[in-house]
Write a protein that holds these residues in place. Structure first.
Motif, PDB file in Angstrom:
ATOM      1  N   UNK B  21      -5.156  12.722 -10.817  1.00 16.10           N
ATOM      2  CA  UNK B  21      -4.977  11.603  -9.888  1.00 16.10           C
ATOM      3  C   UNK B  21      -6.283  10.843  -9.726  1.00 16.10           C
ATOM      4  N   UNK B 430       5.389  16.913  -8.107  1.00 17.01           N
ATOM      5  CA  UNK B 430       4.715  16.384  -9.287  1.00 17.01           C
ATOM      6  C   UNK B 430       5.157  14.958  -9.558  1.00 17.01           C
ATOM      7  N   UNK B 431       6.466  14.698  -9.407  1.00 14.41           N
ATOM      8  CA  UNK B 431       6.970  13.352  -9.620  1.00 14.41           C
ATOM      9  C   UNK B 431       6.316  12.391  -8.653  1.00 14.41           C
ATOM     10  N   UNK B 433       3.496  12.758  -7.055  1.00 17.08           N
ATOM     11  CA  UNK B 433       2.069  12.602  -7.314  1.00 17.08           C
ATOM     12  C   UNK B 433       1.834  11.656  -8.473  1.00 17.08           C
ATOM     13  N   UNK B 434       2.582  11.845  -9.556  1.00 20.24           N
ATOM     14  CA  UNK B 434       2.281  11.028 -10.734  1.00 20.24           C
ATOM     15  C   UNK B 434       2.688   9.582 -10.513  1.00 20.24           C
ATOM     16  N   UNK B 437       0.285   8.102  -7.933  1.00 20.47           N
ATOM     17  CA  UNK B 437      -1.034   7.779  -8.464  1.00 20.47           C
ATOM     18  C   UNK B 437      -0.995   6.455  -9.202  1.00 20.47           C
ATOM     19  N   UNK B 438       0.068   6.257  -9.988  1.00 18.70           N
ATOM     20  CA  UNK B 438       0.175   5.005 -10.727  1.00 18.70           C
ATOM     21  C   UNK B 438       0.336   3.827  -9.781  1.00 18.70           C
TER      22      UNK B 438
END
Lengths: 437, 492
Positions: B21, B430-431, B433-434, B437-438
């Motif tokens: 991240x 996880x979904x 977070x990813x 982050x984007x």
């Protein structure tokens, strides 16, 4: 050998593993990428903007198209999606073009095409023999194999940081291997020929395929004259494959070194597992002795070895040595400081998992590795600290800048050679029954 | 598999996700003149390193409080000072007085991100590991899955490693306090919590439960005997900790008052920006901000907060068990978030921490809340209702209910992997977070993350050669022929 399929309905753990690693890959979208990024962008541009006749002639960029045609068609199909992200990246004259849209598209394309790898891993896990007694999920060979394949450090780091499409290609290899393990040789051969036309590095494995298919598939019975083959349809295709194999055999020393192994494969029908072993020896032999080999090629040996490692104690030991040294040898590929924590943490994760899971899987008298092998692997820590931290910060960085690379390569070569010898010994030893876990 | 290996894999994955991240953009990247929280932290390093302590919180010619003046208690300032010393030894330009304003570079970003990771590694992560291993019950598999979920909570990761803050320090210290209280070390627990309070004043959200629990425990032990002794010990620990932290500022009462004024800016109004609490939501229908005077707003929010907090605190006073304490923590922080004055949306993290403590006991409620708390737009409406339902659910729950629920669910899932606790929520984490982050980068910079693109590190001379070497090695497509020399496959 009869392969026992894993019980249906027990694979609820597979989707979370696959999805989890895919989401983790998305976190690396903005990480460092190597010149391979520009290579593939250039190929997207070439295949999209130019007519087919010009694809292999175009050389305004130094990264000319040097993969077989099927890969060029793969890039062509990707380029149709790419134009919706950033159409400027598809112009051939835009050398070294980088934009947020281009990066997002390329990274996501690797993540999505990894779906082939996930499918291949599924098929391989289904071919793994399950133990008779019901165990909890974390101790099952198929679970361990799934983690070792899906969360493989080398693939994660090379594909999603450095940038390549190895997951996509290895997916075809795993599918082909799975088909052979299930005795569906036609499908396996077809998948391998597709793979050969995607990336010619897999020619390293062609001798193993050629000999195995000739001996175990074309000769339906032992001591039979070869002329019986000509009546059936598939041997023609296999003969063509064999012709390609023999014509490139003269290229490198690898196949010569693998010759005793190939002879042993010819010596008697020994089933798909022996074929897998010979395949590994071909790949590793070519890695050791081939021409212009890249460190990434070690993955060609590591990934198929995972399948053997969860079934056989001896192979598990070889796997641990080869994987740890092979993965560590990939460290110089990611030399930027921002990616340093990622490679160290991922490497630790994978190594801890592979050691503890395989030790639990093959619990029994004695250890998986000899003390000298343990000492060698522990020595990797010292090499890592020296080459990644100590030497770059020391005054020798100016006078001897290639010393870390030298130390890494020399140290890892010992481990890789040792694994090669271990594989050879395990092949030439009389075949024992796969250990029932 | 052995617990230690599973725990280390969890921690390593949590660290990889955090660092992944942090590769993306931070708050205020490339946005002069004010930039964002990242610049604020860098500026505090500059101020604390170059100026004497007396000037840190005052508006002087050297220290312009309008440009990210210090508004956290002294411990944050000391932390910034330590980071500044490290920064100075690496590159003095990073903390040069006045000249380093708006300084941005890839190396500096690496340094700042590293400070967050180190702080987490020292304070937050060990506390979480110890809590999950020693203060939760169930099989070791269940403990590891709780640890997994706790460490991957997206909100904290996105704010600390994306936006850029040091919430891990204050939350970590508070968690050490909870840990110590759970293990029966009351004085150490109060010490840790006081340190957390002196790091970020928002930890006051958790103060009432700590106070009521310790008071209730002392009363239970008997105010004439051991209880009094405990009370005196805790009081002296608290006073001593505060004195130690504020020592340099106590020489001058004006000085101390100025610090207090900086950390409690009452002049700012009932709420700022869109926050998912009562006042903001109410303001849509009834314009509370304009109807009531500033003083009445303060009294109203105080009254509502106290009213919401009272039941759980009184319950805790009468029955000071660890379970009640955890519930009261969640309840109190949520009540403060909903009704308090000048609540910032990041304060939801103060609610998320106690809820994470309840992951093992109330998994469904906890997971749902943690998800709602992460999404910005969603919290505006759904969060409120979710929070009220959660508070009601907390008040109904008792220790006996919890034990009953746990035994039933254990019986159902005996022998199988607890995917319901670990698998799906972790995936959703996880979904979040990813994608978070984007898109956080998108929200910060207005376009898909641009500031995060780092060209390969180049430099003059030998560095350039190394660069070229790595470029050549980077492309491994021509394993069987040298593409540059043009020789083909057949010529060996």
């Amino acid at each position: 050998t009869v392969t026992v399929m894993a019980a249906a309905g027990s694979c609820s753990w597979f989707p979370p593993l696959a999805l989890g690693v895919s989401l983790l890959k998305c976190l690396f979208i903005n990480a460092y990428h190597s010149t391979d990024f520009e290579v593939h962008r250039n190929w997207l541009a070439i295949t999209h903007s130019l007519p087919v006749s010009r694809w292999y002639h175009e050389n305004s960029s130094v990264w000319t198209l040097d993969y077989p045609p099927l890969f060029a068609w793969f890039q062509w199909s990707l380029s149709h999606v790419a134009q919706h992200f950033d159409s400027n990246m598809l112009r051939v004259e835009n050398l070294d073009y980088v934009s947020p849209g281009a990066v997002l598209f390329q990274r996501l394309s690797v993540v999505f095409t990894d779906g082939v790898f996930i499918y291949g891993a599924t098929e391989c896990c289904r071919c793994v023999q399950e133990p008779k007694e019901q165990r909890d999920v974390l101790s099952r060979p198929s679970f361990v194999l799934a983690v070792l394949l899906l969360w493989n450090f080398g693939l994660l780091v090379v594909d999603h940081l450095h940038f390549q499409y190895n997951g996509f290609l290895f997916g075809f290899l795993l599918l082909s291997l799975a088909k052979h393990l299930q005795h569906r040789h036609l499908q396996g051969a077809l998948l391998f020929s597709i793979l050969l036309n995607l990336k010619h590095i897999y020619l390293y494995m062609a001798p193993a395929y050629g000999v195995y298919l000739l001996r175990s598939y074309c000769f339906t019975q032992d001591h039979r004259d070869g002329s019986v083959r000509w009546s059936s349809f598939s041997p023609l295709r296999l003969l063509a494959l064999g012709a390609i194999v023999t014509s490139v055999c003269a290229l490198s020393f690898g196949p010569f070194v693998a010759m005793p192994a190939l002879l042993s494969l010819w010596g008697g029908p020994r089933g798909p597992r022996a074929f897998l072993r010979v395949l590994l020896i071909c790949s590793l032999g070519s890695f050791l002795f081939g021409w212009h080999v890249h460190e990434k090629a070690v993955l060609l040996a590591i990934l198929p070895l995972s399948i053997l490692a969860v079934q056989n104690r001896e192979d598990a030991g070889t796997f641990l040595v080869l994987t740890t040294t092979g993965h560590y040898s990939l460290f110089p590929l990611l030399f930027t400081p921002a990616e340093f924590p990622i490679k160290v943490l991922l490497m630790l994760m994978f190594t801890i998992y592979s050691f503890t899971a395989l030790r639990k899987l093959h619990s029994g008298p004695g250890r998986l590795l000899r003390p000298l092998e343990y000492a060698y692997l522990l020595g990797l820590n010292a090499v890592a600290i020296t080459c990644e931290v100590a030497l770059p910060l020391s005054p020798w960085q100016q006078t001897l800048p290639f010393l870390p690379l030298l130390v890494t390569s020399v140290y890892c070569s010992v481990g890789v050679c040792h694994s090669f010898l271990r594989l050879y010994v395990s092949l030439l030893r009389p075949e024992e029954k796969p250990k029932q876990l | 598999m052995q617990t230690w290996s599973l725990v280390s894999i969890c921690v390593l994955l949590a660290l990889v996700v955090r660092w992944g991240v942090s590769l993306n953009s931070y708050s205020g990247a490339g946005k002069p003149p004010m930039f964002g929280d990242y610049e604020a932290q860098r500026h505090w390093q500059e101020v604390t390193y170059n100026l004497p302590l007396q000037e840190w919180y005052f508006n002087t010619t050297e220290n312009d409080l309008m440009y990210w003046g210090l508004d956290y208690p002294p411990l944050t300032a000391y932390h910034s000072l330590i980071c500044a010393y490290v920064a100075k030894s690496i590159n003095p330009e990073w903390v040069e007085l006045h000249k380093s304003r708006g300084y941005e570079s890839p190396k500096h970003k690496l340094f700042m991100r590293a400070t967050v990771l180190v702080a987490d590694l020292i304070l937050f992560i060990p506390a979480v590991v110890l809590y999950c291993l020693y203060l939760t019950d169930g099989s070791s598999r269940k403990k590891v899955s709780t640890l997994f979920c706790f460490l991957l909570y997206p909100g904290l990761i996105l704010i600390d490693y994306g936006h850029f803050q040091y919430n891990g320090v204050s939350l970590g210290l508070a968690l050490w306090g909870v840990l110590a209280l759970g293990l029966g070390w009351d004085a150490l627990g109060s010490l840790a919590f006081c340190l957390a309070l002196n790091y970020k004043q928002m930890e006051l959200y958790h103060a009432l439960p700590f106070f009521c629990y310790l008071l209730g425990k002392s009363v239970q032990l008997g105010l004439m005997g051991r209880g009094l002794f405990l009370l005196v010990r805790i009081a002296s620990t608290v006073l001593g900790t505060f004195a130690l932290c504020w020592l340099p500022f106590l020489s001058d009462p004006d000085h101390a008052m100025q610090v207090v004024r900086r950390i409690f800016p009452v002049a700012r109004g009932l709420f700022e920006d869109k926050v998912a609490n009562t006042w903001c939501s109410l303001n849509v229908l009834v314009k509370v901000r304009y109807i009531l005077s500033s003083d009445s707003q303060i009294y109203l929010s105080l009254a509502c907060t106290l009213l919401a907090v009272l039941p759980s605190c009184v319950r805790l006073l009468t029955k000071p068990t660890f379970w009640q304490f955890k519930l009261a923590l969640a309840n109190s922080s949520l009540a403060f978030f909903l009704f308090s004055y000048q609540v910032h949306e990041k304060s939801i993290l103060l609610v998320a921490l106690p809820v994470c403590l309840l992951l093992n006991d109330l998994p469904l409620v906890a997971i749902w809340f943690l998800h709602a708390s992460t999404f910005r737009g969603l919290t505006a409406c759904a969060g409120w209702f979710e929070a009220m339902w959660f508070t009601v659910a907390l008040s109904k729950h008792d220790t006996e209910d919890m034990k009953h629920d746990a035994s039933v669910s254990e019986g159902r899932s005996a022998g199988a992997l607890r995917c319901d606790l670990a698998g799906l929520p972790v995936l959703q984490h996880l979904f979040t977070v990813s994608t978070g982050a984007l898109f956080r980068g998108y929200l910060e910079t207005g376009s898909l993350p641009q500031a995060a693109f780092l060209p390969p590190q180049t430099g003059p001379g030998l560095d350039r050669e190394m660069e070229v070497l790595h470029q050549r090695r980077g492309h491994g497509g021509s394993e069987l022929c040298d593409c540059r020399s043009g020789s083909s496959i057949t010529s060996a």
